[in-house]
Enzyme design. Structure first.
Site, PDB file in Angstrom:
ATOM      1  N   ASN A   1      92.075  14.105-109.528  1.00  0.00           N
ATOM      2  CA  ASN A   1      91.313  14.575-108.407  1.00  0.00           C
ATOM      3  C   ASN A   1      90.915  13.382-107.708  1.00  0.00           C
ATOM      4  O   ASN A   1      90.008  12.622-107.979  1.00  0.00           O
ATOM      5  CB  ASN A   1      90.030  15.399-108.509  1.00  0.00           C
ATOM      6  CG  ASN A   1      89.419  15.751-107.298  1.00  0.00           C
ATOM      7  OD1 ASN A   1      89.978  15.279-106.319  1.00  0.00           O
ATOM      8  ND2 ASN A   1      88.281  16.226-107.416  1.00  0.00           N
TER       9      ASN A   1
ATOM     10  N   LYS B   1      90.059  12.590-104.930  1.00  0.00           N
ATOM     11  CA  LYS B   1      88.991  12.744-103.909  1.00  0.00           C
ATOM     12  C   LYS B   1      89.498  12.150-102.372  1.00  0.00           C
ATOM     13  O   LYS B   1      90.534  11.956-102.190  1.00  0.00           O
ATOM     14  CB  LYS B   1      87.738  12.280-104.452  1.00  0.00           C
ATOM     15  CG  LYS B   1      87.370  13.282-105.865  1.00  0.00           C
ATOM     16  CD  LYS B   1      86.005  13.121-106.345  1.00  0.00           C
ATOM     17  CE  LYS B   1      85.604  13.627-107.622  1.00  0.00           C
ATOM     18  NZ  LYS B   1      84.479  13.527-108.163  1.00  0.00           N
TER      19      LYS B   1
ATOM     20  N   HIS C   1      85.341  22.905-105.870  1.00  0.00           N
ATOM     21  CA  HIS C   1      84.630  21.961-106.370  1.00  0.00           C
ATOM     22  C   HIS C   1      83.012  21.641-105.809  1.00  0.00           C
ATOM     23  O   HIS C   1      82.931  22.039-104.490  1.00  0.00           O
ATOM     24  CB  HIS C   1      85.470  20.707-105.681  1.00  0.00           C
ATOM     25  CG  HIS C   1      85.065  19.403-106.716  1.00  0.00           C
ATOM     26  ND1 HIS C   1      83.893  18.725-106.447  1.00  0.00           N
ATOM     27  CD2 HIS C   1      85.734  18.983-107.666  1.00  0.00           C
ATOM     28  CE1 HIS C   1      83.884  17.504-107.442  1.00  0.00           C
ATOM     29  NE2 HIS C   1      84.789  17.665-108.093  1.00  0.00           N
TER      30      HIS C   1
ATOM     31  N   GLU D   1      81.505  19.380-105.062  1.00  0.00           N
ATOM     32  CA  GLU D   1      81.218  18.388-103.740  1.00  0.00           C
ATOM     33  C   GLU D   1      81.386  19.324-102.613  1.00  0.00           C
ATOM     34  O   GLU D   1      80.647  18.761-101.700  1.00  0.00           O
ATOM     35  CB  GLU D   1      81.986  17.104-103.773  1.00  0.00           C
ATOM     36  CG  GLU D   1      81.583  16.304-105.163  1.00  0.00           C
ATOM     37  CD  GLU D   1      82.739  15.120-105.586  1.00  0.00           C
ATOM     38  OE1 GLU D   1      83.887  15.074-105.114  1.00  0.00           O
ATOM     39  OE2 GLU D   1      82.579  14.487-106.526  1.00  0.00           O
TER      40      GLU D   1
ATOM     41  N   GLU E   1      83.113  21.902-114.948  1.00  0.00           N
ATOM     42  CA  GLU E   1      82.833  20.808-114.391  1.00  0.00           C
ATOM     43  C   GLU E   1      81.315  20.653-114.151  1.00  0.00           C
ATOM     44  O   GLU E   1      80.918  20.957-113.087  1.00  0.00           O
ATOM     45  CB  GLU E   1      83.497  20.309-113.088  1.00  0.00           C
ATOM     46  CG  GLU E   1      84.793  19.878-113.187  1.00  0.00           C
ATOM     47  CD  GLU E   1      85.083  18.873-111.992  1.00  0.00           C
ATOM     48  OE1 GLU E   1      85.902  17.907-112.150  1.00  0.00           O
ATOM     49  OE2 GLU E   1      84.810  19.048-111.093  1.00  0.00           O
TER      50      GLU E   1
ATOM     51  N   GLY F   1      80.722  11.934-111.799  1.00  0.00           N
ATOM     52  CA  GLY F   1      80.228  10.658-111.327  1.00  0.00           C
ATOM     53  C   GLY F   1      78.824  10.118-111.845  1.00  0.00           C
ATOM     54  O   GLY F   1      78.579   9.122-110.966  1.00  0.00           O
TER      55      GLY F   1
ATOM     56  N   SER G   1      83.168  12.835-115.630  1.00  0.00           N
ATOM     57  CA  SER G   1      83.032  11.616-116.304  1.00  0.00           C
ATOM     58  C   SER G   1      84.092  11.330-117.503  1.00  0.00           C
ATOM     59  O   SER G   1      83.744  10.747-118.638  1.00  0.00           O
ATOM     60  CB  SER G   1      81.685  11.188-116.718  1.00  0.00           C
ATOM     61  OG  SER G   1      80.975  11.085-115.588  1.00  0.00           O
TER      62      SER G   1
HETATM   63  P1  13P Z   1      84.337  11.990-112.348  1.00  0.00           P
HETATM   64  O1  13P Z   1      85.619  11.903-113.217  1.00  0.00           O
HETATM   65  O2  13P Z   1      84.501  10.735-111.124  1.00  0.00           O
HETATM   66  O3  13P Z   1      82.932  12.004-112.678  1.00  0.00           O
HETATM   67  O4  13P Z   1      84.828  13.194-111.242  1.00  0.00           O
HETATM   68  C1  13P Z   1      85.061  14.439-111.874  1.00  0.00           C
HETATM   69  C2  13P Z   1      85.542  15.243-110.870  1.00  0.00           C
HETATM   70  O5  13P Z   1      84.818  15.630-109.840  1.00  0.00           O
HETATM   71  C3  13P Z   1      86.961  15.998-110.919  1.00  0.00           C
HETATM   72  O6  13P Z   1      86.914  17.045-110.160  1.00  0.00           O
END
Ligand code: 13P
Length: 257
Positions: free
Chosen positions: A12, A14, A98, A100, A170, A176, A215
């Site tokens: 991902n 982002k 997701h 976020e 997740e 993050g 992570s």
């Molecule tokens: P990180 O791997 O940066 O923690 O993010 C995970 C994520 O949100 C994947 O969709």
């Protein structure tokens, strides 16, 4: 159980990158993973780079995808991108729900259910993100939270919609933060999700993959991918670095059955 299926590793990306970044990244990855054929690999890039992903990755062993989708098919929805548009660019994977987005844009579970349906209707693979926040984990209600996210989809569209799909566990507190869930926590939740979907043991949902995200990196990948309940990973920051992402894919390859 679902153990003869290939592991799947999805990046991902982002809201990262640029035209020149993706030019290097996509070519580098295509080259770096050219001899990997026993896992599935997907890259979910920002919408503007889908055409570039399609032109560079077409014919390779890497699929590409988006990080969101509209629930509507077309019409006056400024800023949205529909399933047919994603089809035009050869999209395979669509991340949906997701945290976020759910947090920043107040996406409801019902909205996410409609998006999931749109992805399936147009023959793409949903990557549904579910997971609890830290307060919910500390309160011990992570199963309840994840169940309500999944049941919203079952209620609208039936459990069969989960065939040929991916669910990413997740936990929000692991995204993050450099604080990945432990193998025990991951195993517990991924097994719980599989049981929740497959309540009818005689009629298991076909080709459902359950992956872990939060992570994940080349150091913890081996341990997490080695869990029987985990079919792969959804990777954020660690996927931005090609060498790191290739290492993660190589770890998944070790466990292919
Ligand atoms: P990180 O791997 O940066 O923690 O993010 C995970 C994520 O949100 C994947 O969709």
């Amino acid at each position: 159980m679902n153990k003869s299926i290939k592991k799947v590793v999805i990046a991902n990306l982002k809201m990262n990158g640029s035209l020149s970044f993706y030019d290097d990244y996509l070519k580098g990855l295509k080259n770096g993973l050219h001899d990997i054929d026993n896992i599935d690999v997907g890259l979910c890039v920002p919408y503007p780079y889908l055409a570039q992903a399609q032109s560079i990755l077409n014919g390779s062993n890497i699929s590409w995808g988006s990080q969101n989708i509209a629930k509507f098919e077309n019409g006056p929805y400024t800023g949205e991108v529909s399933a047919t548009m994603l089809n035009d660019f050869g999209v395979q994977y669509v991340i949906v729900g997701h945290s976020e987005r759910a947090t920043a844009y107040c996406e409801s579970n019902e909205n996410i259910a409609d998006k999931f349906n749109a992805i399936k209707k147009y023959n793409m693979t949903p990557v549904l993100c579910v997971g609890e926040n830290l307060i919910e984990r500390e309160a011990g209600i992570m199963e309840k939270v994840v169940a309500s996210q999944i049941e919203a989809i079952i209620k609208c569209y039936g459990v069969e919609i989960f065939s040929d799909s991916i669910i990413a566990y997740e936990p929000i507190w692991a995204i993050g933060t450099d604080m990945a869930a432990s193998p025990e926590q991951t195993n517990h939740m991924c097994s719980y999700i599989r049981k929740l979907i497959n309540q009818d043991e005689l009629n298991e949902v076909k080709n459902l993959k359950i992956v872990y995200g939060g992570s994940l990196n080349s150091e913890n990948a081996v341990q997490l991918f080695g869990l029987k309940s985990v079919d792969g990973g959804l990777i954020g920051r660690a996927a931005i670095n090609i060498e790191e992402f290739i290492k993660i894919c190589q770890s998944a390859q070790t466990f292919e059955t």
